[in-house]
Design a protein around this motif. Structure first.
Motif, PDB file in Angstrom:
ATOM      1  N   GLY A 142      -1.599  88.308 -24.532  1.00  0.00           N
ATOM      2  CA  GLY A 142      -1.962  90.167 -24.570  1.00  0.00           C
ATOM      3  C   GLY A 142      -2.819  89.993 -22.954  1.00  0.00           C
ATOM      4  N   CYS A 154       0.595  96.448 -24.819  1.00  0.00           N
ATOM      5  CA  CYS A 154      -0.500  95.302 -24.942  1.00  0.00           C
ATOM      6  C   CYS A 154      -0.960  95.425 -26.652  1.00  0.00           C
ATOM      7  CB  CYS A 154      -1.750  95.735 -24.729  1.00  0.00           C
ATOM      8  SG  CYS A 154      -3.114  94.687 -24.167  1.00  0.00           S
ATOM      9  N   ALA A 170      -0.527  92.162 -20.486  1.00  0.00           N
ATOM     10  CA  ALA A 170      -0.529  93.551 -20.905  1.00  0.00           C
ATOM     11  C   ALA A 170      -1.931  94.127 -20.273  1.00  0.00           C
ATOM     12  CB  ALA A 170      -0.008  94.075 -21.788  1.00  0.00           C
ATOM     13  N   LEU A 171      -2.916  93.473 -20.703  1.00  0.00           N
ATOM     14  CA  LEU A 171      -4.538  93.962 -20.373  1.00  0.00           C
ATOM     15  C   LEU A 171      -4.972  93.696 -18.676  1.00  0.00           C
ATOM     16  CD1 LEU A 171      -6.491  92.061 -23.290  1.00  0.00           C
ATOM     17  CD2 LEU A 171      -6.317  94.281 -23.167  1.00  0.00           C
TER      18      LEU A 171
END
Length: 501
Positions: A155, A319, A158-159
């Motif tokens: 993740g 995300c 994407a974050l």
């Protein structure tokens, strides 16, 4: 010790191990986040520092390339000086490079700072997983910790895009670098409270020559690809760079096999099918995901005219999809096998990337960007965690650091080479589009890059379907040790290695 004393000691140890996991995850999220956090800021960076279209990718590549080339050396460095010391060295270097990058006044200064971040990341990334391996005993506790660590890795990229949009819109692009300072401080405090000063192993020497050779070889390959995209594949600069890549790459192979007694990479580890398959696949995963983030960010801002904040918010579904895929991966692999999960996840990723190539100048978030984001992100989440499990399952204990370092290095090198190649593809397609508007020319270039990105994911899906052991599960086991002895129980991966010779 009384029963109450034992209980208090157990509580303290549980609290300490929880802080170790937190420190490892903060280090890992900073490392993977820094690959993508600058993506949304790239148009602002280009405008502020006067980057050319072809050289702009080096803001990403300078980090990814040095990071990937030095990952294995970073793991050896931690063995040499100890985990606690290596953590503080890596964090200090990351913080200093981030501050210098934030104050950059020229493209060269920013690229140099990003390379410094890559050196620090090469220390911190393998160390974060090593801390988990030495802190948590084998079994459910370690499995749960690695699962959390893997989710953070999946993740984080994407974050990073979302965070980059927020910082660029509300402050400036320079804050995508300055933001690392409080993260460094948080990781250092967690490490100071929890990470013990493990005894270093001075008998193991650093293979600096091997690290320099592999980094130069990959750098020359990337540089040649960029020059070919800007000036043509037959130009002298591109041909010289490709020749250097071949010669230095051959020199690296000779050095590792014959020239040193402490090789950076012991090539015999690739006799394990799970190891070589996972590393081949992760090269294509890195190429598809890192390049995909890069071009999606540029498309949103250069074509759809999103602000950095809007572009970052547009990646929220990606995300969430990545996290959902990562959370589901282990359970599915335990039920239906790693091969099926990986092949299906990579196929979904390929479909999602291809759908990105259908975007056009009149696309919107709902009718164009949302569906590809969801499809691609779930597929990426499924395959990343399953592939990490595959690549580390069955490794002999003394080579756990090597195989995990290889996975990280192959992903980053694949991402760097893939991004350079796709930048060349996009620039060439834009130049030769023959359209009447500059915006449509950009669309043609980005769409061509997305098609090739989908091809990378499809190749990885085919490799998974053909070569991942059919009965592999997420439970793990032990593969043959390098000297032919066995550690632990025999697994499906073992029998596959034996069957393939």
């Amino acid at each position: 010790m009384s029963g109450q004393g034992i209980e208090v000691a157990a509580t303290r140890e549980a609290r300490r191990t929880g802080l170790v996991l937190a420190a490892a995850c903060v280090c890992q999220v900073m490392v993977v986040l820094d690959v993508s956090v600058v993506n949304v800021a790239l148009p602002s960076v280009a405008s502020s520092l006067d980057f050319s279209a072809g050289s702009l990718s080096w803001v990403v590549n300078a980090y990814v390339l040095v990071f990937g080339g030095l990952l294995l050396l970073g793991g050896r460095f931690a063995d040499l000086v100890g985990h606690r010391a290596a953590m503080f060295v890596g964090l200090a270097l990351f913080g200093v490079a981030s501050v210098l990058g934030g104050f950059s006044r020229t493209p060269g200064e920013l690229i140099a700072a990003r390379a410094g971040q890559g050196v620090a990341g090469a220390v911190l990334a393998p160390l974060s997983l090593t801390l988990i391996m030495v802190t948590f005993p084998e079994g459910k506790a370690r499995g749960r910790a690695i699962g959390i660590w893997s989710m953070v890795s999946a993740g984080g990229s994407a974050l990073g895009v979302l965070l980059g949009g927020l910082l660029t819109e509300w402050l400036s692009w320079r804050w995508v670098l300055f933001v690392n300072v409080p993260i460094v401080v948080a990781a250092a405090l967690l490490g100071a409270w929890s990470v013990r000063a493990a005894r270093p192993t001075p008998a193991r020497r650093l293979d600096v020559v091997g690290a320099v050779l592999v980094t130069v070889a990959v750098s020359a390959l990337v540089n040649g690809t960029i020059l070919a995209g800007e000036h043509g594949w037959g130009t002298a600069g591109a041909l010289v760079s490709f020749a250097v890549a071949v010669v230095v790459g051959a020199g690296f192979a000779w050095w590792e096999l014959r020239g040193t007694t402490t090789p950076l990479v012991r090539f015999g580890v690739f006799r394990s099918r799970s190891v070589w398959v996972a590393n081949v696949i992760v090269v294509f995963i890195g190429a598809a995901t890192i390049a995909g983030f890069y071009f999606a960010s540029l498309f949103l801002q250069d074509v759809l005219r999103y602000t950095p904040l809007q572009a970052g918010a547009a990646f929220l579904p990606f995300c969430m999809g990545t996290i959902v895929g990562a959370m589901t991966s282990a359970r599915l692999a335990a039920r239906i096998g790693t091969r099926t999960v990986m092949a299906a996840g990579l196929a979904l990723g390929a479909i999602g990337m291809f759908l990105f190539s259908r975007l056009h100048a009149d696309s919107t978030f709902l009718n164009g960007f949302l569906l590809p984001s969801v499809v691609a992100s779930v597929g990426v989440g499924l395959c990343m965690v399953a592939n990490t499990t595959l690549g580390t399952t069955g490794a002999a204990e003394h080579e756990a650091g090597l195989v995990s370092g290889l996975l990280n290095a192959c992903r980053q090198c694949g991402g760097s080479i893939g991004l350079a190649a796709l930048t060349a593809v996009a620039v060439s397609a834009t130049k030769h589009s023959g359209t009447s508007t500059a915006t449509q020319a950009l669309v043609n270039g980005y769409d061509r890059a997305f098609v090739v990105t989908a091809g990378f994911a499809l190749v990885a899906a085919l490799v998974a379907a053909l070569f991942v052991p059919s009965a592999s599960r997420a439970h793990g086991g032990s593969a043959p040790a390098s000297d032919g002895s066995r550690k632990g129980t025999t697994t499906t991966a073992d029998s596959d290695v034996a069957a393939t010779g």
